[in-house]
Design a protein around this motif. Sequence first.
Motif, PDB file in Angstrom:
ATOM      1  N   TYR A 198       0.832  -1.197   0.000  1.00 50.46           N
ATOM      2  CA  TYR A 198       0.000   0.000   0.000  1.00 50.46           C
ATOM      3  C   TYR A 198       0.871   1.254   0.000  1.00 50.46           C
ATOM      4  O   TYR A 198       0.582   2.228  -0.689  1.00 50.46           O
ATOM      5  N   SER A 211      -5.991  -4.385  -2.190  1.00 51.10           N
ATOM      6  CA  SER A 211      -6.402  -3.961  -0.855  1.00 51.10           C
ATOM      7  C   SER A 211      -7.888  -4.300  -0.726  1.00 51.10           C
ATOM      8  O   SER A 211      -8.289  -5.372  -1.173  1.00 51.10           O
ATOM      9  N   TYR A 212      -8.678  -3.371  -0.202  1.00 49.16           N
ATOM     10  CA  TYR A 212     -10.097  -3.651   0.010  1.00 49.16           C
ATOM     11  C   TYR A 212     -10.948  -2.543  -0.618  1.00 49.16           C
ATOM     12  O   TYR A 212     -10.479  -1.422  -0.783  1.00 49.16           O
ATOM     13  N   THR A 214     -13.030  -1.035   0.891  1.00 46.88           N
ATOM     14  CA  THR A 214     -13.219  -0.061   1.964  1.00 46.88           C
ATOM     15  C   THR A 214     -12.001   0.842   2.170  1.00 46.88           C
ATOM     16  O   THR A 214     -12.080   1.821   2.917  1.00 46.88           O
ATOM     17  N   SER A 215     -10.874   0.521   1.527  1.00 48.46           N
ATOM     18  CA  SER A 215      -9.674   1.346   1.728  1.00 48.46           C
ATOM     19  C   SER A 215      -9.896   2.814   1.381  1.00 48.46           C
ATOM     20  O   SER A 215      -9.426   3.705   2.108  1.00 48.46           O
ATOM     21  N   TYR A 218     -10.883   5.237   4.175  1.00 48.90           N
ATOM     22  CA  TYR A 218      -9.892   5.844   5.070  1.00 48.90           C
ATOM     23  C   TYR A 218      -9.479   7.218   4.554  1.00 48.90           C
ATOM     24  O   TYR A 218      -9.478   8.199   5.285  1.00 48.90           O
ATOM     25  N   TRP A 277     -11.312  -0.404   9.216  1.00 48.14           N
ATOM     26  CA  TRP A 277     -11.637  -0.072   7.832  1.00 48.14           C
ATOM     27  C   TRP A 277     -12.159  -1.285   7.074  1.00 48.14           C
ATOM     28  O   TRP A 277     -11.698  -1.618   5.994  1.00 48.14           O
TER      29      TRP A 277
ATOM     30  N   TYR B 475      -2.940   2.551   7.867  1.00 50.52           N
ATOM     31  CA  TYR B 475      -2.996   3.481   6.734  1.00 50.52           C
ATOM     32  C   TYR B 475      -2.246   4.789   6.979  1.00 50.52           C
ATOM     33  O   TYR B 475      -2.205   5.644   6.126  1.00 50.52           O
ATOM     34  N   MET B 477       0.457   6.427   6.642  1.00 49.34           N
ATOM     35  CA  MET B 477       1.773   6.362   6.011  1.00 49.34           C
ATOM     36  C   MET B 477       2.582   7.624   6.290  1.00 49.34           C
ATOM     37  O   MET B 477       3.795   7.562   6.437  1.00 49.34           O
TER      38      MET B 477
END
Lengths: 326, 508
Positions: A198, A211-212, A214-215, A218, A277, B475, B477
């Motif tokens: 990612y 990934s998903y 739903t990512s 985020y 998430w 997430y 990052m």
Amino acid sequence: MKSLKFAAGLAFVATSVAAETPVLNVLTYDSFVSEWGPGPAIETGFEAECSCDLRFIPAGDGAALLARVQLEGARTDADVVLGLDTNLTAAARETGLFAPHGQAPELDLPVAFEDANFVPYDWGWFAFVHNRTLDAPKNFRDLAGSDLKIVIQDPRSSTPGLGLLMWVKAAYGDEAAQVWKDLADNIVTVTPGWSEAYGMFLEGEADMVLSYTTSPAYHLISEQDDSKTAAVFDEGNYMQVEVMGKLAASDQPELADRFMAYMLSDAAQAVLPTTNWMYPAHVPAEGLPKGFETLVQPTKSLLLGADEAEALRAPALEEWRAALAR
Amino acid sequence: MARRAGALIAAGLAALTLGPVAVVLAQAGRGGVGTADLAALRFTVTQAALSALASTACAVPLARALARRRFAGRRLMITALGAPFLLPVIVAVLGLLAVFGRAGLVNGGLRLLGLAPVSIFGLGGVVLAHIFLNMPLATRMLLQGWQAIPAERLRLAASLDFRPTDFWRHIEAPMLRDVLPGVLLAVFAICLTSFAVVLIVGGGPAATTVELAIYQAIRFEFDLPRAATLALMQVGTCGLAVALASFFTTPGGFGAGLDRQADLPAPGGWRQLIDFGAIGLAATFLALPIGAVVLRGVPGLASLPAGVWPGLLTSLLVALCTAPLAVSAALVLALARAHGARWLEPVAMLPMAGSQLVLGTGLFLLVFPFVAPPDMAVPVTILVTAVMALPFAYRILLPEARVLVADYGTLAESLGLCGWAALRLLILPRLRRPLGFALGLTAALAVGDLGVVALFAAEHGATLPLVISRLMAAYRMEAAAAASLLLVIAAFGVFWICDRWGRAGAEL
């Protein structure tokens, strides 16, 4: 002197109360426990109603979790294991360490789900995430025919990687090997875990990343950035269903049951979408958080049964390795 | 005395590295290795050998140029050479990709010129990444070699009117024959167990290493004996490399000097051009990715999450305990080896080839019946990191320990100088420079190490690398990049303090 005796008595009462507070140990993956994951809110919420001490034991990621359960065996202190997915549950059941959950959870999964040992607490569709500006392919064949570059995870070390392996297998069966061969020139690289892949995608090293669906939520909810979306594939998107199970050796079986029930309560389910998430296994009364309505919805959901996934894993892995090890 | 202490430490070290492997091997499971594993072993050895050769080949001209040229920023550059080695893997890879990746500087430049982009992914990329990570370490180790040439030999060379080729033949080549095999060996061993870098930059399952096969065996197959067998294959390969290296090592035999200061001859003309070319190239090659890491990290620095600070503290605590432990053990081993205990060599190098995952799993199995693993998180981390860092410290100390024993051993013996007195009067002053370097390196490694922590992690008290991996998994990052920069600053800070102590008073 009198007050000293009183204090000593008080201390005695206090320690005996502490000793009587039951402890529930939940073995889970590392990102569940972190301050950015669901762990802290779940802990506060459950402890408020259980008069117990909920302790999370972090153990790497989903795949490491199963190894940890096997390492500890029947001697384990853990009462509940939370965070396996359906590609691992057959192997987990095989260990004989898990007890039937005996619950009848009300689930909102797009597919029927039945498992005597494991209860889902959240789920998601695997998907290739990309920038909104990209003209995304409609299926794996489209993708293989394009010159788009993707980053994926290694099925030998990561659960999303294993999910992708099952996805291609579920969608293409015997032709899976050919699909992988055709995909080979699209795959920039294979990373050991989800984070590296990612991160590389966000740095612009690839057009899409596994990934998903739903990512993008985020980025939308936490960063007010709606530039990311996910691709719906017309052969269907494979699901990851994250489950929890009670260990047979638990010394707190009732508390474990209560915890698993709590995980499916509105309070806990409402925490998951914006920390893990993922979609909640049971949509809470107040619905999904604002922003989730913008996410793409696959029309077809793929999910192999636990036994089928377990049986396919080794041959599918060999196919994958042979096709990509040019 | 030194030999007895050395034997004791070696025994402990062997028990700590092989014991857990034996425990893992003794578990139930199918065991056995297949053809895919042999292919993995072949690839692992190939990439490690190529990486070691390439890193060292680049390091020789750089070390030589740094040893004999004087220029502004030289000290800074020598210190900064510690940096790439200390970067967490994913941070280093992202830094490299910012330069050599698809969206990186190099391809940006090629696009501007209308040329086809190049891909870093593949065996070439693996070697490039390993050069970036290990060439600086190799350079530092080689630089020690140049530095250790006694001033008297330099003066003799000058009075004999040595031309650069004579100087090479009589001074530099013998020194390199003493130092180079050890450097090659160290880089080879590091690359042998490197797994995330190889997989990410290698571009797919063709770049499967033994360490990855171990991951698979433990995590998905739960075939512990197989994992242990693979780990032993890795150790065996390293053992062969140790044997090869010691076969090719010949003592320089320069004899003792009086510690006068003398500069190495710095020939002019095209040689000067080449030296500064090497320095310029290396500086650019190393500075660009590091610059990218810094640039990525800066935006998030102001809003670092609170959880980062306790993580930093834990990591510094681990470093503070690990470095003296590893370096003192390495010193005893190096002195014992210098006194002639040849068999110590493979034992001291053992941990370098050990599989972290197998080691962690074995320790877990050993500890688990008695205490809850999370309660042991910090002590186990300190112990394992010390064991893992020991070979580096040993490699750094050994050449100069040898010189020390050759030059002063007899004198010390005739004076009956031993124990604390020897340490205070002879060893500490003579070995101060490599000791400082070794302390700094092990401390920095300990700050940056993720290693076995994950297996023993507790809900609270995560180390900084673990916090970074948690941030990435959530997430975040940008925050992870900032925390990584903090980690680099911290690791580099402890390295700088120790290294500076070691170099105080020594011109390097």
